[in-house]
Design an enzyme around this catalytic site. Sequence first.
Site, PDB file in Angstrom:
ATOM      1  N   GLU A  67     -11.405  -3.768  11.554  1.00  0.00           N
ATOM      2  CA  GLU A  67     -12.189  -3.135  12.605  1.00  0.00           C
ATOM      3  C   GLU A  67     -12.244  -1.553  12.539  1.00  0.00           C
ATOM      4  OE1 GLU A  67     -11.426  -6.919  13.670  1.00  0.00           O
ATOM      5  OE2 GLU A  67      -9.885  -5.558  13.621  1.00  0.00           O
ATOM      6  N   VAL A  95      -1.579  -4.654   6.443  1.00  0.00           N
ATOM      7  CA  VAL A  95      -2.080  -5.810   5.860  1.00  0.00           C
ATOM      8  C   VAL A  95      -0.845  -6.184   5.178  1.00  0.00           C
ATOM      9  CG1 VAL A  95      -3.733  -7.493   4.905  1.00  0.00           C
ATOM     10  CG2 VAL A  95      -4.235  -5.221   5.915  1.00  0.00           C
ATOM     11  N   HIS A 102      -6.969 -14.546   3.015  1.00  0.00           N
ATOM     12  CA  HIS A 102      -7.126 -13.604   4.029  1.00  0.00           C
ATOM     13  C   HIS A 102      -6.730 -12.341   3.686  1.00  0.00           C
ATOM     14  CE1 HIS A 102      -8.650 -12.404   8.093  1.00  0.00           C
ATOM     15  NE2 HIS A 102      -7.535 -11.966   8.293  1.00  0.00           N
TER      16      HIS A 102
END
Length: 173
Positions: A67, A95, A102
């Site tokens: 985002e 991350v 993913h």
Amino acid sequence: MVSQRRDADAPKDSPKSILESLAGTRVLVVEARYYDDIADELLAGARAAIEAVGAEARVFTVPGALEIPAAIAILMEAGRKAGGPYDAAVALGCVIRGETGHYDIVAGESARALMDLSVSEHLPLGNGILTVETMEQALARARVSEMNKGGGAAEAALSLLAIKRAANLEPAR
């Protein structure tokens, strides 16, 4: 900070003059708080680097790294329309590789979108989204007392802003 490479005999911009030129700068910081402990450290480092040059940080929070680029684009446009544009932006997040693919999508797409945004908009942007294998790696990179990647991302954005101003593409405030 950034400096222009010159001949040995040529006068050099002093670090103080570069820092003074960034006083009053408005820096947009968008952070993903998926991992609160990491986000706290990244933000502390970024804020310290921004405040060290007399600039102002405005912080917005999003759920995750994917985002961040959209939030930066939206907020940069909102700042322009409101008559209070941001001079630079900093992306902060983390991350951590998991058991699925993913990680690759989030890490790659967030980095690609940030680079596309920076280049297309001529936006001085520091990417402080950590991409790591473990929580231990993330904490070592995020901690202000260790690698301070949040501070590094803010310094990168400010260095790019100094280049933009030196190239007379944006006046100092």
